[in-house]
Design a protein around this motif. Structure first.
Motif, PDB file in Angstrom:
ATOM      1  N   LEU A   1       0.823  10.049  -1.121  1.00 43.24           N
ATOM      2  CA  LEU A   1       1.466  10.054   0.189  1.00 43.24           C
ATOM      3  C   LEU A   1       1.326  11.411   0.858  1.00 43.24           C
ATOM      4  N   SER A   2       1.455  12.470   0.087  1.00 42.37           N
ATOM      5  CA  SER A   2       1.308  13.813   0.639  1.00 42.37           C
ATOM      6  C   SER A   2      -0.094  14.030   1.176  1.00 42.37           C
TER       7      SER A   2
ATOM      8  N   ARG B   1       5.588  -2.215   9.859  1.00 41.13           N
ATOM      9  CA  ARG B   1       5.385  -1.275   8.761  1.00 41.13           C
ATOM     10  C   ARG B   1       6.166   0.006   9.001  1.00 41.13           C
ATOM     11  N   LEU B   2       6.582   0.606   7.889  1.00 41.19           N
ATOM     12  CA  LEU B   2       7.333   1.851   7.942  1.00 41.19           C
ATOM     13  C   LEU B   2       6.695   2.879   7.014  1.00 41.19           C
ATOM     14  N   SER B   3       6.830   4.129   7.369  1.00 43.52           N
ATOM     15  CA  SER B   3       6.386   5.205   6.492  1.00 43.52           C
ATOM     16  C   SER B   3       7.235   5.223   5.223  1.00 43.52           C
ATOM     17  N   MET B   4       6.592   5.318   4.085  1.00 43.32           N
ATOM     18  CA  MET B   4       7.339   5.369   2.843  1.00 43.32           C
ATOM     19  C   MET B   4       8.080   6.698   2.692  1.00 43.32           C
ATOM     20  N   LEU B   5       7.563   7.754   3.322  1.00 47.51           N
ATOM     21  CA  LEU B   5       8.162   9.063   3.179  1.00 47.51           C
ATOM     22  C   LEU B   5       9.349   9.283   4.102  1.00 47.51           C
TER      23      LEU B   5
ATOM     24  N   ALA C   1       4.907   7.482 -12.331  1.00 44.25           N
ATOM     25  CA  ALA C   1       4.370   6.666 -11.234  1.00 44.25           C
ATOM     26  C   ALA C   1       4.820   7.220  -9.891  1.00 44.25           C
ATOM     27  N   ARG C   2       6.076   7.664  -9.813  1.00 46.68           N
ATOM     28  CA  ARG C   2       6.582   8.233  -8.562  1.00 46.68           C
ATOM     29  C   ARG C   2       5.833   9.514  -8.194  1.00 46.68           C
ATOM     30  N   ALA C   3       5.585  10.371  -9.183  1.00 47.39           N
ATOM     31  CA  ALA C   3       4.870  11.622  -8.919  1.00 47.39           C
ATOM     32  C   ALA C   3       3.464  11.348  -8.401  1.00 47.39           C
ATOM     33  N   ALA C   4       2.779  10.364  -9.006  1.00 47.84           N
ATOM     34  CA  ALA C   4       1.430  10.024  -8.552  1.00 47.84           C
ATOM     35  C   ALA C   4       1.454   9.468  -7.134  1.00 47.84           C
TER      36      ALA C   4
ATOM     37  N   GLY D   1       0.821  -1.196   0.000  1.00 44.22           N
ATOM     38  CA  GLY D   1       0.000   0.000   0.000  1.00 44.22           C
ATOM     39  C   GLY D   1       0.858   1.250   0.000  1.00 44.22           C
ATOM     40  N   LEU D   2       0.640   2.120   0.971  1.00 43.11           N
ATOM     41  CA  LEU D   2       1.430   3.342   1.099  1.00 43.11           C
ATOM     42  C   LEU D   2       2.527   3.188   2.139  1.00 43.11           C
TER      43      LEU D   2
END
Length: 262
Positions: A176-177, A148-152, A168-171, A124-125
């Motif tokens: 995430l933002s 689980r870890l935050s992707m950001l 894909a990264r921008a989307a 997921g995110l």
């Protein structure tokens, strides 16, 4: 399950709504509501975490209990994960050839650098740990498989972002933002800085970003067997393992192991 929740697991372009079974997705979302260390969740917990109506939660929980994926605790009036989930997890790990291949190399690296070495992938995110090997020669940090870890904010998540195609990264960064709320823009900016590190060093870092006393580094590699990106990471106490150690000592070793596993 909302459309936003669905997009957390598949990009809008990849999702064929004619084939997508929403009821199944909602049931799986209930199972994902459990977090590491949690044993029991009630219907209110499920509703709060999934955004589903209580009536829907009741039906899904009953179905999952009947099928052996949840167990109802009469005394607490709440649900726990049951053996059906465990069997799926073991089936995944048993079939993970790359994980079996990686373990001895991870153990050797953890011993050599005196820090924890982990392997994870996207869920997921978030990023989820598949394995962690702790150093036998020093007291080191390291989350258990399933954490689980935050992707950001995690080096592991930033490394995953670094190897995605630009569109894909921008989307994904936009999702995430939005999920991060008021802090989203600042967190994305920090992640983008780590992505620039990857272009230069072949690794991403998280220096006190995920936790105030944790420094970490990560290097991604493509698992050709399963066609997905996996990420190796190493972490340690920021108080005793500074940035220079991760950049100068651990980075080349972690990159070499990622290349070997790829």
């Amino acid at each position: 399950m909302t459309s936003d929740s669905i997009r957390n697991f598949a990009s809008p372009d990849a999702l064929d709504e004619r084939k997508f079974v929403v009821a199944l997705a909602r049931g799986l979302e209930l199972l994902r509501a459990f977090r590491p260390g949690e044993v029991l969740l009630g219907n209110r917990d499920f509703a709060d975490r999934t955004g589903l109506p209580k009536a829907t939660v009741n039906r899904l929980a009953y179905t999952l209990t009947t099928l052996g994926y949840l167990r109802f605790d009469e005394a607490a009036g709440k649900y726990a994960l049951d053996t059906g989930v465990l069997s799926l997890g073991f089936a995944l790990l048993a079939g993970a050839d790359t994980l079996e291949l990686a373990r001895p190399h991870m153990r050797e690296l953890a011993r050599e650098i005196g820090a924890a070495v982990s392997l994870g992938c996207r869920d997921g995110l978030d990023m989820i740990y598949l394995e962690t090997i702790r150093s036998e020669t020093a007291l080191t940090l390291g989350l258990a498989p399933g954490s689980r870890l935050s992707m950001l904010t995690s080096s592991m998540g930033r490394a995953y972002l670094a190897v995605q195609e630009p569109a894909a990264r921008a989307a994904l960064l936009a999702e995430l933002s939005a999920a991060a709320g008021a802090d989203g823009a600042a967190l994305v900016q920090a992640a983008e800085g780590a992505i620039e590190d990857f272009a230069r060093d072949g690794c991403c870092y998280s220096f006190r970003d995920w936790h105030e006393d944790v420094n970490a580094i990560a290097a991604p590699f493509r698992d050709v067997r399963n066609g997905r990106w996996l990420v190796l990471s190493s972490s340690g106490p920021a108080s005793s393992m500074g940035e220079a150690m991760f950049r100068e000592v651990i980075a080349p070793k972690l990159r070499a192991l990622a290349a070997r596993l790829a």
